[in-house]
Design a protein around this motif. Structure first.
Motif, mmCIF file in Angstrom:
data_model
loop_
_atom_site.group_PDB
_atom_site.id
_atom_site.type_symbol
_atom_site.label_atom_id
_atom_site.label_comp_id
_atom_site.label_asym_id
_atom_site.label_seq_id
_atom_site.Cartn_x
_atom_site.Cartn_y
_atom_site.Cartn_z
ATOM 1 N N ILE A 163 18.196 1.846 3.362
ATOM 2 C CA ILE A 163 16.997 1.157 3.839
ATOM 3 C C ILE A 163 15.839 1.383 2.866
ATOM 4 O O ILE A 163 15.586 2.504 2.436
ATOM 5 C CB ILE A 163 16.574 1.662 5.243
ATOM 6 C CG1 ILE A 163 17.681 1.414 6.279
ATOM 7 C CG2 ILE A 163 15.250 1.049 5.687
ATOM 8 C CD1 ILE A 163 17.946 -0.053 6.585
ATOM 9 N N VAL A 164 15.116 0.311 2.535
ATOM 10 C CA VAL A 164 13.899 0.376 1.741
ATOM 11 C C VAL A 164 12.771 -0.142 2.628
ATOM 12 O O VAL A 164 12.943 -1.119 3.350
ATOM 13 C CB VAL A 164 14.004 -0.475 0.449
ATOM 14 C CG1 VAL A 164 12.713 -0.447 -0.338
ATOM 15 C CG2 VAL A 164 15.165 0.007 -0.417
ATOM 16 N N THR A 165 11.610 0.552 2.584
ATOM 17 C CA THR A 165 10.493 0.203 3.455
ATOM 18 C C THR A 165 9.237 -0.048 2.635
ATOM 19 O O THR A 165 8.933 0.699 1.710
ATOM 20 C CB THR A 165 10.216 1.351 4.453
ATOM 21 O OG1 THR A 165 11.407 1.661 5.144
ATOM 22 C CG2 THR A 165 9.153 0.964 5.452
ATOM 23 N N PHE A 166 8.510 -1.095 2.991
ATOM 24 C CA PHE A 166 7.225 -1.415 2.377
ATOM 25 C C PHE A 166 6.153 -1.291 3.454
ATOM 26 O O PHE A 166 6.330 -1.784 4.567
ATOM 27 C CB PHE A 166 7.223 -2.847 1.832
ATOM 28 C CG PHE A 166 8.220 -3.065 0.731
ATOM 29 C CD1 PHE A 166 7.846 -2.881 -0.594
ATOM 30 C CD2 PHE A 166 9.517 -3.451 1.021
ATOM 31 C CE1 PHE A 166 8.768 -3.071 -1.613
ATOM 32 C CE2 PHE A 166 10.443 -3.634 0.010
ATOM 33 C CZ PHE A 166 10.067 -3.450 -1.308
ATOM 34 N N TYR A 167 5.049 -0.641 3.127
ATOM 35 C CA TYR A 167 3.919 -0.472 4.029
ATOM 36 C C TYR A 167 2.722 -1.192 3.444
ATOM 37 O O TYR A 167 2.535 -1.195 2.229
ATOM 38 C CB TYR A 167 3.560 1.017 4.173
ATOM 39 C CG TYR A 167 4.689 1.872 4.659
ATOM 40 C CD1 TYR A 167 4.895 2.067 6.027
ATOM 41 C CD2 TYR A 167 5.552 2.491 3.770
ATOM 42 C CE1 TYR A 167 5.938 2.868 6.479
ATOM 43 C CE2 TYR A 167 6.591 3.288 4.213
ATOM 44 C CZ TYR A 167 6.782 3.474 5.569
ATOM 45 O OH TYR A 167 7.815 4.261 6.007
ATOM 46 N N GLU B 71 0.827 -1.207 0.000
ATOM 47 C CA GLU B 71 0.000 0.000 0.000
ATOM 48 C C GLU B 71 0.861 1.255 0.000
ATOM 49 O O GLU B 71 0.360 2.355 -0.172
ATOM 50 C CB GLU B 71 -0.938 -0.029 1.196
ATOM 51 C CG GLU B 71 -1.908 -1.211 1.133
ATOM 52 C CD GLU B 71 -2.626 -1.497 2.434
ATOM 53 O OE1 GLU B 71 -2.332 -0.839 3.455
ATOM 54 O OE2 GLU B 71 -3.480 -2.404 2.440
ATOM 55 N N GLY B 72 2.154 1.087 0.208
ATOM 56 C CA GLY B 72 3.075 2.215 0.189
ATOM 57 C C GLY B 72 4.501 1.701 0.183
ATOM 58 O O GLY B 72 4.762 0.539 0.509
ATOM 59 N N MET B 73 5.405 2.576 -0.203
ATOM 60 C CA MET B 73 6.813 2.192 -0.265
ATOM 61 C C MET B 73 7.659 3.441 -0.084
ATOM 62 O O MET B 73 7.261 4.533 -0.465
ATOM 63 C CB MET B 73 7.099 1.555 -1.629
ATOM 64 C CG MET B 73 8.403 0.798 -1.686
ATOM 65 S SD MET B 73 8.553 -0.130 -3.229
ATOM 66 C CE MET B 73 9.264 1.115 -4.269
#
Length: 150
Positions: free
Chosen positions: A98-102, A89-91
């Motif tokens: 750092i890479v983040t996935f939501y 739903e987000g990135m």
């Protein structure tokens, strides 16, 4: 092979530009469209590993979503353990690495994955869209829009 003659500066610049190449058994699956202008504005050598990974993941997600029907949305699967899947739903990224996935898991629980670029391994999956939404939510399109604004 083309007969275009380039200066050494043009050849060097061409080598530094992001390129993408894909071949699929199904011709309808796409062949790696041109890299968007938003990715070309800042030279690769000036990007952090996190920013560069983030930008390329956007292209993969967008391409994956373009192949989905209206009954499915993009998600990512996890290997090892019982972590399951995350509906993307987000990135985002946090420089330098750092890479983040939501998103949410199949039960609807809020989920976030924070991953170092050296450990980046993303399995894109199609999940049935959530029942309460009329149209599938396409995060890839919004991510590309954000890239173009930057």
């Amino acid at each position: 092979m083309d007969d275009k003659i380039s200066t050494s500066a043009e050849a060097h610049e061409g080598d530094a530009l992001p390129r993408r190449h894909e071949v699929h058994a199904d011709p309808a699956a796409g062949n790696g469209e041109e890299v968007p202008e938003g990715l070309r504005r800042k030279p690769v050598e000036q990007k952090s590993p996190a920013e560069w990974a983030y930008e390329r993941l956007i292209l993969y997600i967008k391409n994956f979503e373009e192949q989905l029907d209206n009954e499915h949305e993009v998600a990512m699967g996890f290997t090892g353990g019982d972590a399951g899947v995350l509906r993307i739903e987000g990135m985002g990224f946090f420089d330098p690495d750092i890479v983040t996935f939501y998103g949410s898991d199949p039960t609807g629980a809020k989920t976030q994955l924070v991953q170092h670029v050296s450990q980046l391994n993303v399995l894109l999956r199609a999940l049935p869209k959530q029942i309460e939404t009329e149209a599938p939510r396409r995060i890839g399109f919004r991510l590309v829009q954000d890239l173009e604004k930057a």
